[in-house]
Design a protein around this motif. Sequence first.
Motif, PDB file in Angstrom:
ATOM      1  N   THR A 185       0.819  -1.215   0.000  1.00  0.00           N
ATOM      2  CA  THR A 185       0.000   0.000   0.000  1.00  0.00           C
ATOM      3  C   THR A 185       0.852   1.265   0.000  1.00  0.00           C
ATOM      4  O   THR A 185       0.337   2.354  -0.279  1.00  0.00           O
ATOM      5  N   THR A 186       2.144   1.143   0.287  1.00  0.00           N
ATOM      6  CA  THR A 186       2.988   2.338   0.422  1.00  0.00           C
ATOM      7  C   THR A 186       4.057   2.455  -0.653  1.00  0.00           C
ATOM      8  O   THR A 186       4.696   3.496  -0.776  1.00  0.00           O
ATOM      9  N   TRP A 187       4.287   1.378  -1.413  1.00  0.00           N
ATOM     10  CA  TRP A 187       5.335   1.418  -2.439  1.00  0.00           C
ATOM     11  C   TRP A 187       4.656   1.431  -3.800  1.00  0.00           C
ATOM     12  O   TRP A 187       4.190   0.410  -4.287  1.00  0.00           O
ATOM     13  N   LEU A 188       4.626   2.628  -4.397  1.00  0.00           N
ATOM     14  CA  LEU A 188       3.872   2.792  -5.628  1.00  0.00           C
ATOM     15  C   LEU A 188       4.773   2.886  -6.860  1.00  0.00           C
ATOM     16  O   LEU A 188       4.870   1.935  -7.622  1.00  0.00           O
ATOM     17  N   ASP A 189       5.441   3.997  -7.068  1.00  0.00           N
ATOM     18  CA  ASP A 189       6.151   4.176  -8.337  1.00  0.00           C
ATOM     19  C   ASP A 189       7.651   4.447  -8.191  1.00  0.00           C
ATOM     20  O   ASP A 189       8.352   4.560  -9.198  1.00  0.00           O
ATOM     21  N   THR A 190       8.164   4.572  -6.982  1.00  0.00           N
ATOM     22  CA  THR A 190       9.602   4.804  -6.810  1.00  0.00           C
ATOM     23  C   THR A 190      10.367   3.495  -7.033  1.00  0.00           C
ATOM     24  O   THR A 190       9.854   2.410  -6.753  1.00  0.00           O
ATOM     25  N   PRO A 191      11.620   3.567  -7.541  1.00  0.00           N
ATOM     26  CA  PRO A 191      12.386   2.336  -7.784  1.00  0.00           C
ATOM     27  C   PRO A 191      12.553   1.476  -6.535  1.00  0.00           C
ATOM     28  O   PRO A 191      12.511   0.251  -6.603  1.00  0.00           O
ATOM     29  N   LEU A 192      12.773   2.118  -5.402  1.00  0.00           N
ATOM     30  CA  LEU A 192      12.854   1.427  -4.120  1.00  0.00           C
ATOM     31  C   LEU A 192      11.893   2.104  -3.145  1.00  0.00           C
ATOM     32  O   LEU A 192      11.557   3.290  -3.305  1.00  0.00           O
ATOM     33  N   PRO A 193      11.421   1.370  -2.127  1.00  0.00           N
ATOM     34  CA  PRO A 193      10.516   1.998  -1.164  1.00  0.00           C
ATOM     35  C   PRO A 193      11.198   3.174  -0.473  1.00  0.00           C
ATOM     36  O   PRO A 193      12.394   3.124  -0.156  1.00  0.00           O
ATOM     37  N   THR A 194      10.453   4.224  -0.244  1.00  0.00           N
ATOM     38  CA  THR A 194      10.987   5.377   0.482  1.00  0.00           C
ATOM     39  C   THR A 194      10.818   5.223   1.987  1.00  0.00           C
ATOM     40  O   THR A 194      11.450   5.925   2.762  1.00  0.00           O
TER      41      THR A 194
END
Length: 341
Positions: free
Chosen positions: A95-104
């Motif tokens: 639910t929190t990792w959308l479009d960034t290469p790695l999770p922020t």
Amino acid sequence: MATQTAKQWQMAGFGRDQLRLVEVPVPQPGPHEVLVKVAAVSLNYRDQLTIANGMGSQLAFPFVPGSDMAGTVAQIGPGVSRVGVGQRVINTFWTTWLDTPLPTTPTLGTAFGGPLPGVFSQYLVLHEDHLVNAPETLDDSAASTLTCAGLTAWFALVNTGHLQAGQTVLVQGSGGVALFAAQLALSHGAQVVLTSASAQKRAQAKALGVQHVIDRTQPDWPAAVLAATEGRGVDHAIELAGGENIKHTLDALAIGGRIAIIGVFEGFQLEIPTPQMFARRARIEGIGVGNRKALRELAQWIDLKGIKPVIDAEYALADLPAALAHLERGAFGKVVVRMTP
């Protein structure tokens, strides 16, 4: 909407005997939320573990299991712009990792089906950000297999592995992630070496187009992998067993090859012999499924290449315990539960 209640699988506690099929009110979407009529849910190994013991998470009972679904948008709440009524969708895993290469931020605790409530409900409210268009070429059962298994294989080979035509991929086993990895590798023009202890499943893998199949019960199966690759070894290895098995995987790896750590069938601790790792110049990376952007790209690739996910069996809504038992016995591909009666 005329329908007021829906069926939902809940856990009253840990253990398969704690599963209950209950009737619940159909939820209503709020701002930026979407009501989805769920058509199919596919099972993963993590569902077995979550139902058995929570995989170490503290679950709030009654708990709804399941992480992967496909369905149709039945209603949208105020402000929704990403999807419309009637659109076929699948859900993201995180639910929190959308479009960034790695999770922020850490993803632990942000997955559907554990510890967040899951998708085993005929109607489900999700935030619009947690939905992706389903592939047009797949029915709902097939589309439901992409969220975890399909995306894990895609992220391991394409997003982080940068798979190229002509490379060789080692796939161990014949479950959902394994067969997705094989199909995706073949669709990119790669060679696939698949290991399995089952003669029947090795034959089925050959029928899918896998070029090399190896009997995993051989004491020195990595030597057979090297023979199949003319002594070079594989460029990519999908490690689905974990534990001590990685020693054998390293033996089958080409110099400079890459191991994607995905599975934990032989334990959560890896026994890595560093001399082997140094000798192979191995790159080892943990894969935690993937992000929304990659799921969208996977769905588009599925349509482009006409890939059909391998489904070993489909079960009716009331037969979730039987579907879990099938998964436990060992499926060739995915096991899916249809959410319509």
